[in-house]
Design an enzyme around this catalytic site. Structure first.
Site, PDB file in Angstrom:
ATOM      1  N   CYS A  22     -13.901  -7.099  17.902  1.00 53.16           N
ATOM      2  CA  CYS A  22     -12.929  -6.604  18.886  1.00 53.16           C
ATOM      3  C   CYS A  22     -11.701  -7.508  18.813  1.00 53.16           C
ATOM      4  CB  CYS A  22     -13.542  -6.527  20.285  1.00 53.16           C
ATOM      5  SG  CYS A  22     -14.128  -8.092  20.952  1.00 53.16           S
ATOM      6  N   ARG A  28     -16.061  -6.799  24.421  1.00 57.17           N
ATOM      7  CA  ARG A  28     -16.744  -5.676  23.751  1.00 57.17           C
ATOM      8  C   ARG A  28     -17.679  -6.110  22.639  1.00 57.17           C
ATOM      9  NH1 ARG A  28     -11.295  -2.705  22.391  1.00 57.17           N
ATOM     10  NH2 ARG A  28     -10.722  -4.919  22.328  1.00 57.17           N
ATOM     11  N   ASP A 137     -10.660  -1.301  25.802  1.00 59.92           N
ATOM     12  CA  ASP A 137     -10.603  -2.718  26.157  1.00 59.92           C
ATOM     13  C   ASP A 137     -10.721  -2.859  27.678  1.00 59.92           C
ATOM     14  OD1 ASP A 137      -9.942  -5.313  26.634  1.00 59.92           O
ATOM     15  OD2 ASP A 137      -8.134  -5.314  25.381  1.00 59.92           O
TER      16      ASP A 137
HETATM   17  P1  4NP Z   1     -12.282  -7.974  23.921  1.00 59.77           P
HETATM   18  O1  4NP Z   1     -11.356  -8.005  25.246  1.00 59.77           O
HETATM   19  O2  4NP Z   1     -11.343  -7.724  22.766  1.00 59.77           O
HETATM   20  O3  4NP Z   1     -13.205  -6.844  24.177  1.00 59.77           O
HETATM   21  O4  4NP Z   1     -12.954  -9.327  23.858  1.00 59.77           O
HETATM   22  C1  4NP Z   1     -10.229  -8.799  25.389  1.00 59.77           C
HETATM   23  C2  4NP Z   1     -10.368 -10.130  25.713  1.00 59.77           C
HETATM   24  C3  4NP Z   1      -9.252 -10.917  25.905  1.00 59.77           C
HETATM   25  C4  4NP Z   1      -7.988 -10.366  25.750  1.00 59.77           C
HETATM   26  C5  4NP Z   1      -7.856  -9.040  25.398  1.00 59.77           C
HETATM   27  C6  4NP Z   1      -8.975  -8.259  25.215  1.00 59.77           C
HETATM   28  N1  4NP Z   1      -6.854 -11.183  25.971  1.00 59.77           N
HETATM   29  O5  4NP Z   1      -5.727 -10.637  25.890  1.00 59.77           O
HETATM   30  O6  4NP Z   1      -6.974 -12.379  26.238  1.00 59.77           O
END
Ligand code: 4NP
Length: 175
Positions: A22, A28, A137
């Site tokens: 991800c 995710r 997300d």
């Molecule tokens: P992930 O979610 O890609 O599912 O781990 C996110 C975690 C952090 C961020 C964006 C999406 N962030 O911008 O810090």
């Protein structure tokens, strides 16, 4: 680039490595890793299939999964234990199957190598039309978003296992 997915003979007795990707590797893909590890263990294949995860971005390297995802997963009986790491170009060679959570992650992975890597997939390829193309997300949203992600991952992971079992020449249990 070798197409590991079609290299069934070589895979017959080897370890198969699957990696979920991800953006941050705190919501995710750690959840996908936890759910897939359970699916693999329930099938008695933990010696044959290694499950891992990473993020295309490096913002959260070393961190545990987001506490909201840990809590939502725990309510369903999953104990998420990973530490965030960034996707490395070398994973394209080392992993047999790389599964991106959304189309941005997919493009980002493809950008790291020349030509198309056929063992890089989008998670939704394993699901029916009733699901969206991207695992959404949940980071900036509410609790519902985390539940939805877990629903989607829970629907897809058994399908991914089926495909791996076919690749490895293992019997597939009827659903
Ligand atoms: P992930 O979610 O890609 O599912 O781990 C996110 C975690 C952090 C961020 C964006 C999406 N962030 O911008 O810090």
């Amino acid at each position: 680039m070798t197409n590991f997915l079609n290299n069934s003979e070589k895979l017959a007795h080897s370890i198969f490595k699957v990696q979920f990707v991800c953006l941050g590797n705190i919501c995710r893909s750690p959840a996908a890793q936890g759910i897939m590890a359970r699916v693999v263990r329930d099938a008695g294949l933990e010696e044959r299939i290694i499950v891992d995860s990473s993020g295309t971005a490096g913002y959260h390297i070393g961190k545990h999964p987001d506490r909201r995802m840990i809590a939502a997963a725990a309510r369903r009986g999953y104990d998420l234990q990973s530490h965030a790491k960034q996707f490395d170009r070398s994973f394209l060679r080392d992993r047999n199957l790389i599964i991106a959570m959304d189309r941005d992650n997919f493009r980002e992975i493809q950008r790291l190598q020349a030509g198309v890597a056929p063992h890089v997939k989008l998670f939704s390829e394993y699901l029916g039309e009733e699901w969206p193309n991207d695992v959404p997300d949940p980071y900036y949203g509410g609790e519902d978003g985390f539940e939805y992600v877990l629903d989607m991952l829970g629907a897809g992971c058994p399908k991914i296992l089926e495909q791996i079992q076919i690749e490895l020449g293992l019997p597939v249990e009827p659903a």
